[in-house]
Design an enzyme around this catalytic site. Structure first.
Site, PDB file in Angstrom:
ATOM      1  N   PHE A   1       0.864  -1.592   0.329  1.00  0.00           N
ATOM      2  CA  PHE A   1       0.321   0.003  -0.038  1.00  0.00           C
ATOM      3  C   PHE A   1       0.755   1.537  -0.409  1.00  0.00           C
ATOM      4  CE2 PHE A   1       1.008  -0.272   4.342  1.00  0.00           C
ATOM      5  CZ  PHE A   1       0.563   0.726   4.638  1.00  0.00           C
TER       6      PHE A   1
ATOM      7  N   LYS B   1      -1.135  -6.854  -9.482  1.00  0.00           N
ATOM      8  CA  LYS B   1      -2.129  -6.785  -8.255  1.00  0.00           C
ATOM      9  C   LYS B   1      -1.341  -5.822  -6.623  1.00  0.00           C
ATOM     10  CE  LYS B   1      -3.255  -7.978  -4.328  1.00  0.00           C
ATOM     11  NZ  LYS B   1      -3.593  -7.221  -3.424  1.00  0.00           N
TER      12      LYS B   1
ATOM     13  N   GLU C   1      -4.983  -3.863  -2.296  1.00  0.00           N
ATOM     14  CA  GLU C   1      -6.187  -3.261  -1.522  1.00  0.00           C
ATOM     15  C   GLU C   1      -6.828  -1.761  -1.424  1.00  0.00           C
ATOM     16  OE1 GLU C   1      -4.961  -5.380  -0.279  1.00  0.00           O
ATOM     17  OE2 GLU C   1      -5.920  -7.205   0.607  1.00  0.00           O
TER      18      GLU C   1
ATOM     19  N   SER D   1       4.661  -6.891   3.405  1.00  0.00           N
ATOM     20  CA  SER D   1       6.036  -7.627   4.928  1.00  0.00           C
ATOM     21  C   SER D   1       6.142  -8.301   5.120  1.00  0.00           C
ATOM     22  CB  SER D   1       4.344  -7.498   5.294  1.00  0.00           C
ATOM     23  OG  SER D   1       3.468  -8.420   5.580  1.00  0.00           O
TER      24      SER D   1
ATOM     25  N   CYS E   1       9.481   1.830   3.710  1.00  0.00           N
ATOM     26  CA  CYS E   1      10.174   0.631   3.399  1.00  0.00           C
ATOM     27  C   CYS E   1      11.529   1.357   4.542  1.00  0.00           C
ATOM     28  CB  CYS E   1      10.162  -0.234   2.497  1.00  0.00           C
ATOM     29  SG  CYS E   1      10.908   0.238   0.971  1.00  0.00           S
TER      30      CYS E   1
ATOM     31  N   GLU F   1       8.921  -4.911  13.059  1.00  0.00           N
ATOM     32  CA  GLU F   1       8.268  -3.366  12.034  1.00  0.00           C
ATOM     33  C   GLU F   1       7.218  -2.365  12.450  1.00  0.00           C
ATOM     34  OE1 GLU F   1       7.840  -3.804   8.014  1.00  0.00           O
ATOM     35  OE2 GLU F   1       9.003  -2.444   7.499  1.00  0.00           O
TER      36      GLU F   1
HETATM   37  P1  NAD Z   1       1.442  -6.721   2.862  1.00  0.00           P
HETATM   38  O1  NAD Z   1       2.541  -7.564   3.116  1.00  0.00           O
HETATM   39  O2  NAD Z   1      -0.063  -6.851   3.857  1.00  0.00           O
HETATM   40  O3  NAD Z   1       0.737  -6.372   1.710  1.00  0.00           O
HETATM   41  C1  NAD Z   1       1.183  -6.187   0.469  1.00  0.00           C
HETATM   42  C2  NAD Z   1       0.842  -6.979  -0.701  1.00  0.00           C
HETATM   43  O4  NAD Z   1       0.146  -9.083  -0.395  1.00  0.00           O
HETATM   44  C3  NAD Z   1      -0.654  -6.527  -1.290  1.00  0.00           C
HETATM   45  O5  NAD Z   1      -0.460  -6.946  -2.159  1.00  0.00           O
HETATM   46  C4  NAD Z   1      -1.475  -7.368  -0.749  1.00  0.00           C
HETATM   47  O6  NAD Z   1      -2.906  -7.501  -0.621  1.00  0.00           O
HETATM   48  C5  NAD Z   1      -1.278  -8.808  -0.144  1.00  0.00           C
HETATM   49  N1  NAD Z   1      -1.409  -9.676   1.035  1.00  0.00           N
HETATM   50  C6  NAD Z   1      -1.872  -9.144   2.396  1.00  0.00           C
HETATM   51  N2  NAD Z   1      -1.820 -10.403   3.018  1.00  0.00           N
HETATM   52  C7  NAD Z   1      -1.504 -11.492   1.975  1.00  0.00           C
HETATM   53  C8  NAD Z   1      -1.462 -12.827   2.083  1.00  0.00           C
HETATM   54  N3  NAD Z   1      -2.191 -13.533   3.376  1.00  0.00           N
HETATM   55  N4  NAD Z   1      -0.896 -13.447   0.876  1.00  0.00           N
HETATM   56  C9  NAD Z   1      -1.027 -13.281  -0.208  1.00  0.00           C
HETATM   57  N5  NAD Z   1      -1.161 -11.747   0.085  1.00  0.00           N
HETATM   58  C10 NAD Z   1      -1.529 -10.927   0.723  1.00  0.00           C
HETATM   59  O7  NAD Z   1       2.092  -5.192   3.026  1.00  0.00           O
HETATM   60  P2  NAD Z   1       1.203  -3.217   3.401  1.00  0.00           P
HETATM   61  O8  NAD Z   1       0.988  -3.877   4.955  1.00  0.00           O
HETATM   62  O9  NAD Z   1       0.976  -2.840   2.127  1.00  0.00           O
HETATM   63  O10 NAD Z   1       3.124  -2.836   2.659  1.00  0.00           O
HETATM   64  C11 NAD Z   1       3.426  -2.254   3.839  1.00  0.00           C
HETATM   65  C12 NAD Z   1       4.671  -3.326   4.040  1.00  0.00           C
HETATM   66  O11 NAD Z   1       5.654  -3.509   2.450  1.00  0.00           O
HETATM   67  C13 NAD Z   1       5.633  -3.174   4.945  1.00  0.00           C
HETATM   68  O12 NAD Z   1       6.467  -4.198   5.312  1.00  0.00           O
HETATM   69  C14 NAD Z   1       7.158  -2.490   4.300  1.00  0.00           C
HETATM   70  O13 NAD Z   1       8.191  -2.570   5.117  1.00  0.00           O
HETATM   71  C15 NAD Z   1       6.961  -3.191   2.902  1.00  0.00           C
HETATM   72  N6  NAD Z   1       7.543  -2.751   2.075  1.00  0.00           N
HETATM   73  C16 NAD Z   1       9.321  -3.755   1.347  1.00  0.00           C
HETATM   74  C17 NAD Z   1       9.624  -2.434   0.334  1.00  0.00           C
HETATM   75  C18 NAD Z   1      10.443  -3.241  -0.008  1.00  0.00           C
HETATM   76  O14 NAD Z   1      10.852  -2.628  -0.982  1.00  0.00           O
HETATM   77  N7  NAD Z   1      11.425  -3.490   0.647  1.00  0.00           N
HETATM   78  C19 NAD Z   1       9.593  -1.371   0.049  1.00  0.00           C
HETATM   79  C20 NAD Z   1       7.795  -1.169   0.496  1.00  0.00           C
HETATM   80  C21 NAD Z   1       7.029  -1.718   1.208  1.00  0.00           C
END
Ligand code: NAD
Length: 497
Positions: free
Chosen positions: A149, A173, A176, A226, A281, A382
C-alpha cells in the site's frame, strides 16, 4: 459508492466475485470507494489477456517498445498533479511526497526507455574454427507484480516498466487499500500506445495472490510487502517453478557519530522518521546515538517533533498526513504502549493528537522513545508508523553491530564527517543499501534496489540491470555456416580448438 474495477484487456472490467473491499479517505476516516476483490476467474481472465498479447508484444522491436515507454513517461508527467492527488487521497501521505514517489517510479521508466541498449547480448567471434557464439535476452512471457500500500505508483512502475520494456506482458495486483493509481497508470500506458493486454491490473487480496501463484501461465512473480507475506509468497511461487523475488519489511538504523553535523542529522531524522508517517520501507525507525550524542539528539528532536505539522494529506502546509487505515493506526499506537511496558522512555507521545474538523481521520503525532534496547519488541519488529526509537551505543563498533545483527537488512545510514569511519562502515555493515550522510539511500533507476536478510527473498534486486535479468532469460546460440569443407562425423564432445 464509487467502484474501483480491474483493468483487463485494455479496459476497466467489473469483477465476477461479488466481493469488495473498502477504500478509505484517511484524512476524514470515511469510506470513499469500494474495490473489487478478484476471484480465480478474474485472475484467469487477466492472464488470458496477457497471454494473448504476449507474442506480438515480444516480437515488436525493442525500439518500438521503448517509444511506448517514452510516451508513457510524458503522459505520467502531464498527469502528475492529478495522480499525486489521487494517491494522496487514498494513502494519506502529503501530496508533495506523493508526487516525489511518482517521480521515483518515473526514473525507472526513464531507465527502461533505454531498453534496446540494455537487452544487448554478448558475442564471441570464432569460439572454434568457423563457429561464432552469441547470447540474447528474451522475455519470459506473462509476469505478475504484487505491490504494497505504501507506494501504489512507484513500486508498480519499478516492476512493470522494466518487465514490459523487455517484452513481457504484465499483471499488477495492487494493495487493496489504495488501488486507484495503478489503474490510471494502466490507462496511461494504453494511451501511450501500449497494446491491450500488455499491462493489466487485477484488484484483490490473498485470493488474487494465491490465484496468480497457482496459475501455470505466469512465469515470474515480483512481490513487495511485509516480511511474513514475502516469505510465504517466495516459497509458494518457487514451489510451482516460477521465478520469484520478494522484498519484505525493514528496520532501518541511522547511526549518528559524535563528529556529525547535529543540525543536519536532526533534519535528516525528522524527514526520514516522520515523512509519509513512517510508512516507508526505507523510513529510519532507529537512531543510534554514539557516545555523547544521545542527550543532544533527544534535546534537539523533542521540540521538532512537537512542532511537526500533522494535517490533511491535500493541505500544502502539512508535513505529515494520516496513517493508511484505522486498523493500522491502532496497531502503531499499540506498539507505543508495548514500548512503555518494555521500559523504553517515551520522550514524546503523539498518540493523543487530534485534528479539529478531522476527528475521525487516522491521525497521530510523532513519537520518540529513548533508551531502547535490542531485546525489546519495539526494536525488533517493524512498526511502520511515526515512531522513532533511540538506541545508545558506546562506540563505533557497538553501533556497527546493531544494524548488522538485526533480522532486517534493508537500508542503513551513517552521519559523520569522518570519511574513514564512513568507508569502514559501508564496507562492513551487513545491510543492503547504505547512506553516508544520506538518510534514505534509495538507489537511482540505473542501479538497483534490494535489502538483505529478512528484507528480501530471492537473488535479484528491483530494477536496473538486476530487473532486466529478472524479467528475461538468456539464450545462447552457437553458429557455424557451411563452408563447403566436409570434415565428416565427429564422435567427440566439441571443444574450443
Ligand atoms: P502486506 O504484506 O500486507 O501486503 C503486500 C501485498 O500482499 C498486498 O498486495 C496485499 O494485498 C497482499 N497480501 C496481504 N496479505 C496477503 C496474504 N496473506 N497472502 C497473499 N498476499 C497477501 O504489506 P503492506 O502493508 O501493503 O505494505 C507494507 C509493508 O511492505 C511493510 O512491511 C514495508 O516495509 C514493506 N515494503 C517493503 C519494500 C521493500 O522494497 N523492501 C517496499 C515497500 C514496502
Amino acid at each position: 459508492m464509487r467502484e474501483i474495477q480491474h483493468y483487463i484487456d485494455g479496459r476497466p472490467t467489473a469483477g465476477r466475485s461479488g466481493r469488495f473491499g473498502p477504500v478509505y479517505n484517511p484524512t476524514t476516516g470515511e469510506q470513499q470507494a469500494k474495490v473489487a476483490l478478484a476471484s480465480v476467474e478474474d485472475v484467469a481472465a487477466a492472464v488470458a489477456s496477457a497471454r494473448k498479447a504476449f507474442p506480438d508484444w515480444a516480437s515488436q522491436t525493442p525500439l518500438a517498445r521503448a517509444r511506448v515507454m517514452f510516451k508513457f513517461k510524458a503522459l505520467v508527467e502531464d498527469n502528475l498533479d492529478s495522480l499525486s492527488a489521487l494517491l494522496s487521497s487514498e494513502h494519506g501521505k502529503v501530496k508533495s511526497d506523493a508526487a516525489g514517489s511518482i517521480q521515483r517510479g518515473l526514473e525507472v521508466v526513464e531507465f527502461s526507455c533505454g531498453i534496446p541498449h540494455l537487452l544487448k547480448g554478448e558475442f564471441s567471434d570464432s569460439v572454434a574454427r568457423g563457429i561464432d557464439l552469441y547470447s540474447m535476452r528474451q522475455p519470459l512471457g506473462v509476469v505478475a507484480g504484487i505491490t504494497p500500500f505504501n507506494f501504489p505508483a512507484m513500486i508498480p512502475m519499478w516492476m512493470f516498466a522494466v518487465a514490459v520494456a523487455c517484452g513481457n506482458t504484465f499483471i499488477i495486483k495492487p494493495s487493496e487499500k489504495d488501488p486507484s493509481v495503478p489503474v490510471r497508470l494502466a490507462e496511461l500506458f494504453r494511451q501511450a500506445g501500449g497494446p491491450e493486454g500488455v499491462l493489466n491490473v487485477v484488484q484483490g487480496d490473498k485470493a488474487a495472490v494465491d490465484a496468480l501463484i497457482a496459475h501455470p501461465d505466469i512465469q515470474a512473480i515480483s512481490f513487495v510487502g511485509s516480511t511474513p507475506i514475502a516469505a510465504q509468497v517466495y516459497a509458494a511461487a518457487a514451489a510451482t517453478g516460477k521465478r520469484v523475488q520478494a522484498m519484505g519489511g525493514a528496520k532501518n538504523h541511522m547511526i549518528v557519530l559524535p563528529d556529525a553535523d547535529m543540525g543536519q542529522a536532526v533534519d535528516a531524522l525528522m524527514g526520514a522518521a516522520y515523512g509519509s508517517a513512517g510508512e516507508r520501507c526505507m523510513a529510519v525507525s532507529v537512531a543510534v546515538a554514539v557516545g555523547r550524542t544521545g542527550d543532544e539528539l533527544v534535546e534537539r528532536l523533542k521540540p521538532r517533533v512537537d512542532a511537526l505539522k500533522v494535517g490533511p494529506s491535500l493541505d500544502p502546509a502539512s508535513e505529515m498526513g494520516p496513517l493508511v487505515t484505522r486498523e493500522h493506526l491502532e496497531k502503531v499506537k499499540g506498539y507505543v504502549g508495548i514500548g512503555q511496558q518494555e521500559g523504553a522512555r517515551l520522550v514524546h507521545d503523539g498518540r493523543d493528537f487530534r485534528l479539529q474538523g478531522y476527528e475521525n481521520g487516522f491521525f497521530m503525532g510523532g513519537c520518540v522513545f529513548d533508551d531502547v534496547r535490542p531485546g525489546m519488541r519495539i526494536y525488533k519488529e517493524e512498526i511502520f508508523g511515526p515512531v522513532l526509537s533511540i538506541v545508545r551505543a558506546t562506540d563505533f563498533e557497538a553501533a556497527l553491530r546493531l544494524p548488522s545483527e538485526h533480522d532486517y537488512g534493508n537500508g542503513v545510514a551513517i552521519f559523520t564527517r569522518d570519511g574513514d569511519a564512513a568507508r569502514d562502515f559501508a564496507q562492513r555493515v551487513n545491510v543492503g543499501m547504505v547512506g553516508i550522510n544520506v538518510p534514505i539511500p534509495v538507489p537511482l533507476g540505473f542501479h538497483s534496489f534490494g535489502g538483505w536478510k529478512r528484507s528480501a527473498f530471492g537473488d535479484t534486486n528491483q530494477y536496473g540491470m538486476e530487473g532486466v535479468r529478472f524479467y528475461t532469460h538468456v539464450k545462447t546460440v552457437t553458429a557455424r555456416w557451411p563452408t563447403g569443407i566436409r570434415a565428416g562425423a565427429d564422435f567427440n564432445i566439441p571443444t574450443g580448438r
